[in-house]
Design a protein around this motif. Structure first.
Motif, PDB file in Angstrom:
ATOM      1  N   ASN A  47       2.580   5.242  -7.969  1.00 17.14           N
ATOM      2  CA  ASN A  47       3.037   4.542  -9.169  1.00 17.14           C
ATOM      3  C   ASN A  47       2.628   5.276 -10.443  1.00 17.14           C
ATOM      4  O   ASN A  47       1.569   5.903 -10.507  1.00 17.14           O
ATOM      5  CB  ASN A  47       2.477   3.119  -9.215  1.00 17.14           C
ATOM      6  N   ILE A  48       3.486   5.175 -11.449  1.00 17.58           N
ATOM      7  CA  ILE A  48       3.189   5.707 -12.784  1.00 17.58           C
ATOM      8  C   ILE A  48       3.218   4.546 -13.765  1.00 17.58           C
ATOM      9  O   ILE A  48       4.180   3.775 -13.800  1.00 17.58           O
ATOM     10  CB  ILE A  48       4.217   6.774 -13.198  1.00 17.58           C
ATOM     11  N   ASP A  49       2.178   4.408 -14.543  1.00 22.02           N
ATOM     12  CA  ASP A  49       2.103   3.338 -15.536  1.00 22.02           C
ATOM     13  C   ASP A  49       2.956   3.712 -16.749  1.00 22.02           C
ATOM     14  O   ASP A  49       2.688   4.688 -17.439  1.00 22.02           O
ATOM     15  CB  ASP A  49       0.641   3.125 -15.954  1.00 22.02           C
ATOM     16  N   MET A  50       4.022   2.914 -17.009  1.00 24.17           N
ATOM     17  CA  MET A  50       4.946   3.193 -18.109  1.00 24.17           C
ATOM     18  C   MET A  50       4.573   2.439 -19.379  1.00 24.17           C
ATOM     19  O   MET A  50       5.293   2.495 -20.372  1.00 24.17           O
ATOM     20  CB  MET A  50       6.362   2.803 -17.681  1.00 24.17           C
ATOM     21  N   GLY A  51       3.451   1.694 -19.373  1.00 28.13           N
ATOM     22  CA  GLY A  51       3.053   0.929 -20.538  1.00 28.13           C
ATOM     23  C   GLY A  51       3.552  -0.500 -20.476  1.00 28.13           C
ATOM     24  O   GLY A  51       2.830  -1.445 -20.752  1.00 28.13           O
ATOM     25  N   TYR A  52       4.819  -0.669 -20.100  1.00 26.65           N
ATOM     26  CA  TYR A  52       5.403  -2.004 -19.982  1.00 26.65           C
ATOM     27  C   TYR A  52       5.622  -2.387 -18.514  1.00 26.65           C
ATOM     28  O   TYR A  52       6.215  -3.417 -18.211  1.00 26.65           O
ATOM     29  CB  TYR A  52       6.742  -2.061 -20.731  1.00 26.65           C
TER      30      TYR A  52
ATOM     31  N   THR B 286       5.144  -0.618 -14.121  1.00 28.43           N
ATOM     32  CA  THR B 286       4.877   0.542 -13.273  1.00 28.43           C
ATOM     33  C   THR B 286       6.176   1.088 -12.696  1.00 28.43           C
ATOM     34  O   THR B 286       7.154   0.358 -12.508  1.00 28.43           O
ATOM     35  CB  THR B 286       3.927   0.181 -12.114  1.00 28.43           C
ATOM     36  N   PHE B 287       6.160   2.378 -12.427  1.00 29.18           N
ATOM     37  CA  PHE B 287       7.322   3.094 -11.909  1.00 29.18           C
ATOM     38  C   PHE B 287       6.921   3.758 -10.602  1.00 29.18           C
ATOM     39  O   PHE B 287       5.995   4.572 -10.573  1.00 29.18           O
ATOM     40  CB  PHE B 287       7.780   4.133 -12.933  1.00 29.18           C
ATOM     41  N   SER B 288       7.584   3.393  -9.500  1.00 25.79           N
ATOM     42  CA  SER B 288       7.253   3.938  -8.189  1.00 25.79           C
ATOM     43  C   SER B 288       8.095   5.178  -7.906  1.00 25.79           C
ATOM     44  O   SER B 288       9.319   5.092  -7.758  1.00 25.79           O
ATOM     45  CB  SER B 288       7.484   2.887  -7.090  1.00 25.79           C
ATOM     46  N   ILE B 289       7.440   6.312  -7.833  1.00 25.19           N
ATOM     47  CA  ILE B 289       8.146   7.566  -7.543  1.00 25.19           C
ATOM     48  C   ILE B 289       8.739   7.519  -6.135  1.00 25.19           C
ATOM     49  O   ILE B 289       9.887   7.916  -5.912  1.00 25.19           O
ATOM     50  CB  ILE B 289       7.188   8.768  -7.678  1.00 25.19           C
TER      51      ILE B 289
ATOM     52  N   ILE C 230      15.506   5.555  -2.776  1.00 26.35           N
ATOM     53  CA  ILE C 230      16.811   5.059  -3.234  1.00 26.35           C
ATOM     54  C   ILE C 230      17.816   6.205  -3.309  1.00 26.35           C
ATOM     55  O   ILE C 230      18.976   6.079  -2.887  1.00 26.35           O
ATOM     56  CB  ILE C 230      16.671   4.359  -4.599  1.00 26.35           C
ATOM     57  N   ILE C 231      17.369   7.345  -3.837  1.00 24.57           N
ATOM     58  CA  ILE C 231      18.254   8.525  -3.923  1.00 24.57           C
ATOM     59  C   ILE C 231      18.657   8.988  -2.529  1.00 24.57           C
ATOM     60  O   ILE C 231      19.820   9.314  -2.271  1.00 24.57           O
ATOM     61  CB  ILE C 231      17.552   9.668  -4.689  1.00 24.57           C
ATOM     62  N   ILE C 232      17.690   9.003  -1.602  1.00 23.21           N
ATOM     63  CA  ILE C 232      17.982   9.425  -0.225  1.00 23.21           C
ATOM     64  C   ILE C 232      18.961   8.463   0.435  1.00 23.21           C
ATOM     65  O   ILE C 232      19.912   8.879   1.104  1.00 23.21           O
ATOM     66  CB  ILE C 232      16.681   9.503   0.595  1.00 23.21           C
ATOM     67  N   PHE C 233      18.754   7.158   0.237  1.00 25.08           N
ATOM     68  CA  PHE C 233      19.659   6.168   0.817  1.00 25.08           C
ATOM     69  C   PHE C 233      21.066   6.293   0.241  1.00 25.08           C
ATOM     70  O   PHE C 233      22.063   6.155   0.969  1.00 25.08           O
ATOM     71  CB  PHE C 233      19.122   4.752   0.594  1.00 25.08           C
ATOM     72  N   MET C 234      21.179   6.549  -1.055  1.00 28.17           N
ATOM     73  CA  MET C 234      22.486   6.732  -1.683  1.00 28.17           C
ATOM     74  C   MET C 234      23.187   7.957  -1.111  1.00 28.17           C
ATOM     75  O   MET C 234      24.386   7.927  -0.801  1.00 28.17           O
ATOM     76  CB  MET C 234      22.328   6.872  -3.195  1.00 28.17           C
ATOM     77  N   PHE C 235      22.435   9.051  -0.954  1.00 24.70           N
ATOM     78  CA  PHE C 235      23.004  10.258  -0.368  1.00 24.70           C
ATOM     79  C   PHE C 235      23.459  10.018   1.070  1.00 24.70           C
ATOM     80  O   PHE C 235      24.531  10.453   1.479  1.00 24.70           O
ATOM     81  CB  PHE C 235      21.973  11.397  -0.404  1.00 24.70           C
ATOM     82  N   ALA C 236      22.604   9.276   1.839  1.00 20.73           N
ATOM     83  CA  ALA C 236      22.946   8.984   3.228  1.00 20.73           C
ATOM     84  C   ALA C 236      24.220   8.153   3.315  1.00 20.73           C
ATOM     85  O   ALA C 236      25.056   8.356   4.223  1.00 20.73           O
ATOM     86  CB  ALA C 236      21.793   8.237   3.901  1.00 20.73           C
TER      87      ALA C 236
ATOM     88  N   TRP D  22       0.832  -1.204   0.000  1.00 21.78           N
ATOM     89  CA  TRP D  22       0.000   0.000   0.000  1.00 21.78           C
ATOM     90  C   TRP D  22       0.868   1.256   0.000  1.00 21.78           C
ATOM     91  O   TRP D  22       0.586   2.229  -0.701  1.00 21.78           O
ATOM     92  CB  TRP D  22      -0.890  -0.016   1.235  1.00 21.78           C
ATOM     93  N   TYR D  23       1.960   1.233   0.746  1.00 16.91           N
ATOM     94  CA  TYR D  23       2.837   2.385   0.916  1.00 16.91           C
ATOM     95  C   TYR D  23       3.542   2.741  -0.395  1.00 16.91           C
ATOM     96  O   TYR D  23       3.615   3.911  -0.780  1.00 16.91           O
ATOM     97  CB  TYR D  23       3.862   2.059   2.001  1.00 16.91           C
ATOM     98  N   PHE D  24       4.035   1.723  -1.102  1.00 15.88           N
ATOM     99  CA  PHE D  24       4.854   1.986  -2.278  1.00 15.88           C
ATOM    100  C   PHE D  24       4.045   2.084  -3.578  1.00 15.88           C
ATOM    101  O   PHE D  24       4.587   2.516  -4.592  1.00 15.88           O
ATOM    102  CB  PHE D  24       5.923   0.897  -2.426  1.00 15.88           C
TER     103      PHE D  24
END
Length: 290
Positions: A265-270, A272-275, A281-287, A259-261
């Motif tokens: 979501n954005i449907d990419m046609g092929y 889904t993409f979770s914003i 992931i970006i935050i974890f990489m920065f951390a 439910w959280y993730f």
């Protein structure tokens, strides 16, 4: 002696509120009055929380705690995790005793609702106390900054409505994590991990901020992985204890992670993409690189 103590409390309140302007004081008074009126004039919405808490004490003193989950028929009964309700269970013991001694069978009456909302108020007070501690550590005891810890929490519609109208329990795991941050900033890692684990036990989603701080604090992958597993140990032991209960074994809880993730979501046609997943992931990489 009682009058003297009362005067001392009044003097203490006057000293603490002296830092507020007239408008800020009026805002605080209106917020407290609103919370009080919501508490006494509205019904607590989640009657199941009240009922399940009393059922726990029933089966505990009957010696049938292993069959706690046999009292429920819904498929998502795992949501009634006793570990996450432990503070509330302890708080509700006097309520359960009064109900039993009075010979009543009603667990969701006015007195029980007020007792629950008082629990929320106590947790809110602790939350603000630890927030002030964090503010003191970050600002060196700046009174101008500290005063807003109380004012912003009590003047928040979200706080007042959720705690004193709907009677939700988010304040419990928030308070535990604020407690953890309070000791993290002070350098007490033992109390930090204790508070963080308690917060995650109450709400698995608190694993996200815990993981971010862990990655900032520790760059060794094996150490981060070990610390990530620690909050799961209480739940594993809990599941092992109730594994002999067939009702518990063959039912499951709601999938909060899904439910959280999937909210963003954005449907990419092929696919889904979770914003949200991408942002995390970006935050974890920065951390990790910080």
């Amino acid at each position: 002696m009682g009058v003297g103590k009362g005067l001392e409390i009044i003097d203490s309140i006057k000293k603490k509120t002296a830092v507020y302007s007239r408008m800020e004081t009026m805002t605080l008074i209106i917020s407290v009055a609103t919370a009080f009126l919501f508490a006494i004039l509205t019904n607590y919405s989640d009657t199941n929380a009240l009922l399940r808490t009393h059922i726990f004490w029933d089966v505990l003193f009957d010696g049938s705690i292993m069959h706690f989950y046999d009292n429920f028929a819904k498929a998502n009964i795992h949501n009634c995790n006793l570990l996450s309700r432990l503070p509330l269970l302890i708080w509700y013991l006097p309520s359960w005793l009064i109900t039993g001694l009075s010979g009543e069978n009603e667990y969701i009456g006015f007195i029980h609702q007020i007792w629950h909302k008082l629990f929320s108020a106590v947790m809110l007070m602790f939350c603000m106390k630890f927030m002030r501690g964090i503010c003191n550590s970050l600002t060196g005891g700046n009174k101008e900054s500290n005063k807003y810890c109380l004012l912003l929490m009590m003047a928040s519609p979200g706080v007042v409505l959720s705690l004193f109208y709907a009677g939700q329990d988010e304040i419990v795991y928030i308070t535990f994590f604020i407690y953890a941050l309070h000791h993290y900033i002070r350098g007490n890692r033992k109390k930090y991990y204790f508070g963080a684990v308690c917060s995650i036990v109450c709400c698995p989603l608190m694993l996200m901020p815990y993981l971010i701080i862990t990655i900032i604090d520790d760059k060794k992958i094996y150490s981060v992985f070990a610390k990530l597993l620690v909050p799961f140990v209480p739940q594993w032991l809990y599941a092992l204890f109730f594994s002999r209960c067939l009702t518990y074994r063959y039912t499951a809880s709601d999938n909060f992670w899904e439910w959280y993730f999937t909210r963003s979501n954005i449907d990419m046609g092929y696919g889904t993409f979770s914003i949200l997943a991408t942002v995390l992931i970006i935050i974890f990489m920065f951390a990790y690189l910080y």
